[in-house]
Scaffold this motif. Structure first.
Motif, mmCIF file in Angstrom:
data_model
loop_
_atom_site.group_PDB
_atom_site.id
_atom_site.type_symbol
_atom_site.label_atom_id
_atom_site.label_comp_id
_atom_site.label_asym_id
_atom_site.label_seq_id
_atom_site.Cartn_x
_atom_site.Cartn_y
_atom_site.Cartn_z
ATOM 1 N N ILE A 14 73.212 33.030 76.629
ATOM 2 C CA ILE A 14 72.006 33.850 76.718
ATOM 3 C C ILE A 14 72.110 34.835 75.547
ATOM 4 C CG2 ILE A 14 70.593 35.353 78.163
ATOM 5 C CD1 ILE A 14 71.166 32.548 79.424
ATOM 6 N N HIS A 15 71.025 34.993 74.811
ATOM 7 C CA HIS A 15 71.009 35.820 73.605
ATOM 8 C C HIS A 15 69.944 36.897 73.727
ATOM 9 C CE1 HIS A 15 73.131 32.504 71.377
ATOM 10 N NE2 HIS A 15 72.402 31.734 72.166
ATOM 11 N N GLY A 16 70.039 37.912 72.875
ATOM 12 C CA GLY A 16 68.930 38.830 72.684
ATOM 13 C C GLY A 16 69.157 40.257 73.123
ATOM 14 N N VAL A 17 68.982 41.160 72.152
ATOM 15 C CA VAL A 17 69.023 42.599 72.404
ATOM 16 C C VAL A 17 67.791 43.216 71.752
ATOM 17 C CG1 VAL A 17 71.543 42.704 72.578
ATOM 18 C CG2 VAL A 17 70.451 43.049 70.344
ATOM 19 N N PRO A 18 67.384 44.395 72.192
ATOM 20 C CA PRO A 18 66.213 45.039 71.587
ATOM 21 C C PRO A 18 66.434 45.340 70.098
ATOM 22 C CG PRO A 18 66.848 46.157 73.615
ATOM 23 C CD PRO A 18 67.939 45.179 73.292
ATOM 24 N N ALA A 19 65.363 45.290 69.339
ATOM 25 C CA ALA A 19 65.434 45.596 67.904
ATOM 26 C C ALA A 19 65.896 47.030 67.662
ATOM 27 C CB ALA A 19 64.079 45.350 67.258
ATOM 28 N N SER A 20 65.759 47.883 68.674
ATOM 29 C CA SER A 20 66.164 49.284 68.532
ATOM 30 C C SER A 20 67.679 49.481 68.621
ATOM 31 C CB SER A 20 65.484 50.129 69.603
ATOM 32 O OG SER A 20 65.851 49.664 70.891
ATOM 33 N N LEU A 21 68.419 48.461 69.080
ATOM 34 C CA LEU A 21 69.873 48.589 69.179
ATOM 35 C C LEU A 21 70.474 48.554 67.782
ATOM 36 C CD1 LEU A 21 72.385 48.691 71.098
ATOM 37 C CD2 LEU A 21 72.492 46.206 70.828
ATOM 38 N N GLY A 22 71.256 49.551 67.459
ATOM 39 C CA GLY A 22 71.896 49.600 66.144
ATOM 40 C C GLY A 22 73.003 48.566 66.044
ATOM 41 N N LEU A 23 72.857 47.641 65.101
ATOM 42 C CA LEU A 23 73.886 46.640 64.847
ATOM 43 C C LEU A 23 74.451 46.872 63.450
ATOM 44 C CD1 LEU A 23 72.143 43.343 66.090
ATOM 45 C CD2 LEU A 23 73.816 44.744 67.323
ATOM 46 N N PRO A 24 75.770 46.777 63.314
ATOM 47 C CA PRO A 24 76.325 46.904 61.968
ATOM 48 C C PRO A 24 75.855 45.737 61.090
ATOM 49 C CG PRO A 24 78.064 46.421 63.579
ATOM 50 C CD PRO A 24 76.783 46.575 64.341
ATOM 51 N N ALA A 25 75.851 45.950 59.786
ATOM 52 C CA ALA A 25 75.412 44.917 58.842
ATOM 53 C C ALA A 25 76.289 43.669 58.915
ATOM 54 C CB ALA A 25 75.411 45.478 57.423
ATOM 55 N N THR A 26 77.478 43.798 59.498
ATOM 56 C CA THR A 26 78.393 42.665 59.607
ATOM 57 C C THR A 26 78.013 41.693 60.717
ATOM 58 O OG1 THR A 26 79.777 44.054 61.001
ATOM 59 C CG2 THR A 26 80.367 43.902 58.657
ATOM 60 N N VAL A 27 77.092 42.075 61.605
ATOM 61 C CA VAL A 27 76.666 41.172 62.676
ATOM 62 C C VAL A 27 75.716 40.145 62.074
ATOM 63 C CG1 VAL A 27 75.445 40.952 64.867
ATOM 64 C CG2 VAL A 27 77.001 42.866 64.501
ATOM 65 N N ALA A 28 76.135 38.892 62.108
ATOM 66 C CA ALA A 28 75.374 37.803 61.498
ATOM 67 C C ALA A 28 74.659 36.995 62.571
ATOM 68 C CB ALA A 28 76.321 36.910 60.695
ATOM 69 N N GLY A 29 73.848 36.057 62.138
ATOM 70 C CA GLY A 29 73.204 35.163 63.081
ATOM 71 C C GLY A 29 71.720 34.990 62.863
ATOM 72 N N ALA A 30 71.195 35.404 61.723
ATOM 73 C CA ALA A 30 69.772 35.220 61.457
ATOM 74 C C ALA A 30 69.429 33.729 61.453
ATOM 75 C CB ALA A 30 69.390 35.853 60.129
ATOM 76 N N VAL A 31 68.307 33.386 62.097
ATOM 77 C CA VAL A 31 67.808 32.013 62.138
ATOM 78 C C VAL A 31 66.337 32.077 61.752
ATOM 79 C CG1 VAL A 31 67.354 30.000 63.581
ATOM 80 C CG2 VAL A 31 69.429 31.354 63.964
ATOM 81 N N GLY A 32 66.015 31.549 60.580
ATOM 82 C CA GLY A 32 64.639 31.638 60.109
ATOM 83 C C GLY A 32 64.230 33.093 59.988
ATOM 84 N N SER A 33 63.106 33.446 60.576
ATOM 85 C CA SER A 33 62.611 34.823 60.510
ATOM 86 C C SER A 33 63.181 35.706 61.627
ATOM 87 C CB SER A 33 61.086 34.830 60.580
ATOM 88 O OG SER A 33 60.652 34.322 61.822
ATOM 89 N N TYR A 34 64.071 35.164 62.431
ATOM 90 C CA TYR A 34 64.674 35.910 63.543
ATOM 91 C C TYR A 34 66.023 36.476 63.107
ATOM 92 C CZ TYR A 34 61.070 33.546 66.199
ATOM 93 O OH TYR A 34 59.855 33.093 66.648
#
Length: 186
Positions: free
Chosen positions: A149-169
């Motif tokens: 299960i995936h997904g956190v709000p866009a407001s959650l601060g993630l460090p730049a090291t967190v990867a996983g972009a898929v297309g425009s997501y």
């Protein structure tokens, strides 16, 4: 006679996202239908949650990721870091799993309490045909797969090291929040 599988889904990244997402995923194969039921609790509220089974196309047994998979030491287990033990994203639990279209917006959204329930009746022949076209086998091997299960709000601060972009997501959409091993129950 139906063949049944169950995954008990446990939190991942809970200390960083502020919720302890948990629930169950049930899979029933009867005739030419795969019935999928997923119920989740304590996910980030009012958030779209991508959900899939992951595994290895060569049939190796997938395992759940743990904090040990945080190879870059940023405190988050991101999607690419799960691949070593869990394999690749295979089948989405969206509005049409048999189409195996991963990046889109037709996944469940949790309510204000972080709860959601998902149910889908999947034409097994169509799923197996698409699975074979993509992975070279029509054997779903559910008992060798894990549910994410995936997904956190866009407001959650993630460090730049967190990867996983898929297309425009971006990584907010793909960050794993819970995982469970699928096991045969009959």
């Amino acid at each position: 006679m139906a063949t049944k599988f169950l995954a008990k889904i446990n939190p991942l990244n809970a200390d960083k996202i502020g919720t302890s997402a948990h629930g169950t995923a049930e899979f029933t194969i009867e005739g030419d239908v795969l019935d999928i039921k997923i119920e989740m609790f304590e996910t980030p509220a009012n958030t779209s949650h991508w959900e899939h089974f992951h595994g290895f196309p060569d049939g190796r047994d997938a395992a759940v990721a743990t904090s040990a998979q945080d190879v870059n030491g940023d405190g988050f287990v991101d999607l690419p870091e799960t691949e070593a033990v869990s394999g690749t994203t295979m089948v989405p639990f969206d509005n049409a799993p048999h189409e195996m279209n991963i990046p889109h917006d037709a996944y469940p959204t949790s309510d204000a309490n972080g709860h959601f329930a998902y149910q889908q009746h999947v034409p097994l022949d169509e799923l197996r045909a698409k699975f074979k076209a993509v992975f070279g086998t029509d054997d779903l091997d559910l008992d060798k797969r894990v549910v994410y299960i995936h997904g956190v709000p866009a407001s959650l601060g993630l460090p730049a090291t967190v990867a996983g972009a898929v297309g425009s997501y971006d990584a907010h959409t793909t960050l794993p929040i819970a995982v469970g091993k699928i096991e045969a129950i009959n």
